[in-house]
Motif scaffolding. Structure first.
Motif: not given
Length: 134
Positions: A55-68
């Motif tokens: 399993l490869v776990v990749v960090g998913y970035p979002r802004n402070q509002s949780g938006e892409p």
């Protein structure tokens, strides 16, 4: 039952921080970094094969509002290319909010280079994933 090996990626435009854990110990440890250049996919494939990654776990970035963000698009494209490798490993996302800040705080005064922060951030991403997915 055979232990599963996990690899976490903190994908940046210059470097990809790495961390590893297994399903028995379940403690994420920094594993260095690779340059995010034309050799990155080959290097990642070699690491995944050498360490029998399930399993490869990749960090998913979002802004402070949780938006892409624009970085989110960059990571999603990277994961699409990673998924085209001929490797039998699942890929999962894990929210990476504030992991680089946490990594810098953990390493305060011990930072050798930016890659250390990326690897530490990857270990935080992986530990968060392990805690959420029991």
């Amino acid at each position: 039952m055979k232990a599963k090996n996990f690899l976490a990626l903190d994908v940046g435009e210059k470097r990809i921080g790495l961390a590893m854990a297994d399903s028995q110990v379940r403690i994420a440890v920094p594993f260095g970094w690779v340059a995010n250049d034309e050799r990155a996919m080959k290097e990642l494939a070699e690491i995944m094969l050498r360490h029998d990654i399930s399993l490869v776990v990749v960090g998913y970035p979002r802004n402070q509002s949780g938006e892409p963000t624009q970085q989110t698009e960059f990571v999603v494209d990277f994961v699409r290319r990673l998924g085209q490798l001929d490797i039998d490993a699942e890929i999962a996302y894990q929210d990476e909010s504030l992991t680089s800040v946490q990594a810098e705080q953990r390493l305060a005064g011990k930072i050798k280079d930016k890659g250390d922060i990326d690897a530490e951030a990857a270990s935080i991403i992986l530990q968060d994933y392990l805690e959420v997915h029991g």
